[in-house]
Design an enzyme around this catalytic site. Structure first.
Site, PDB file in Angstrom:
ATOM      1  CG  ASP A   1      -0.331   0.143   2.543  1.00  0.00           C
ATOM      2  OD1 ASP A   1       0.904   0.324   2.615  1.00  0.00           O
ATOM      3  OD2 ASP A   1      -1.059   0.109   3.547  1.00  0.00           O
TER       4      ASP A   1
ATOM      5  CB  CYS B   1       0.109  -2.883   4.884  1.00  0.00           C
ATOM      6  SG  CYS B   1      -0.219  -3.887   6.347  1.00  0.00           S
TER       7      CYS B   1
ATOM      8  NE  ARG C   1       4.600 -29.298  15.835  1.00  0.00           N
ATOM      9  CZ  ARG C   1       5.722 -29.112  16.498  1.00  0.00           C
ATOM     10  NH1 ARG C   1       6.559 -28.144  16.124  1.00  0.00           N
ATOM     11  NH2 ARG C   1       6.031 -29.861  17.523  1.00  0.00           N
TER      12      ARG C   1
ATOM     13  CG  HIS D   1      10.022 -24.128  12.969  1.00  0.00           C
ATOM     14  ND1 HIS D   1      10.132 -23.858  14.310  1.00  0.00           N
ATOM     15  CD2 HIS D   1      11.188 -24.727  12.623  1.00  0.00           C
ATOM     16  CE1 HIS D   1      11.311 -24.270  14.753  1.00  0.00           C
ATOM     17  NE2 HIS D   1      11.972 -24.799  13.734  1.00  0.00           N
TER      18      HIS D   1
END
Length: 150
Positions: free
Chosen positions: A8, A66, A137, A99
């Site tokens: 932006d 942003c 995960r 991760h």
């Protein structure tokens, strides 16, 4: 490697610096970001195209910017195949990739200067996903468990 980028109005100066850095490093850029100084715009208008492009597999990674990085990350994470990580430190960039296998990095223009952003982006792009227990995960992020609904 093709990288999609968007920002932006708060991130225009950072976006240009990151683009220049990446081009010098040999990356291809698809710039969806706002390009004018002094005019205010709504970040989703520039984040949706980046997230959609990465979501469709047209770019390997995305960079979104942003003011706080939060709105951009929230917007990008609405897409099924996107894992956008809000990153403001090098260590977080490493963990987001190792991760979480993040494929979009969301940067806060009001809290990180452009030189540090460039370092963070470079680390993000050079860090590989570890897999293993982290793969399990990540799969759970998009799973909807019947026990948690209703």
């Amino acid at each position: 490697m093709l990288i999609a980028i968007g920002s932006d109005h708060t991130g225009v100066h950072c976006k240009y610096a990151i683009n220049n850095f990446l081009i010098k490093k040999g990356y291809d850029i698809k710039d969806f970001g706002f390009s004018e100084y002094g005019k205010k715009v709504d970040y989703p208008d520039f984040i949706h195209p980046v997230a959609g492009f990465v979501n469709k597999g047209k770019a390997e990674f995305g960079i979104i910017i942003c003011g706080s990085g939060n709105g951009a990350a929230m917007t990008a994470n609405k897409y099924e195949k996107i894992r956008a990580a809000l990153v403001w430190r090098k260590e977080i960039a490493i963990l987001a990739r190792k991760h979480n296998n993040a494929n979009i990095i969301s940067l806060p223009a009001r809290f990180v200067d452009k030189n540090e952003m460039i370092e963070i982006v470079e680390i993000f792009l050079k860090t590989n996903f570890e897999g293993g227990r982290h793969k399990i995960r990540i799969k759970k992020i998009s799973e909807i468990l019947s026990s948690s609904v209703g």
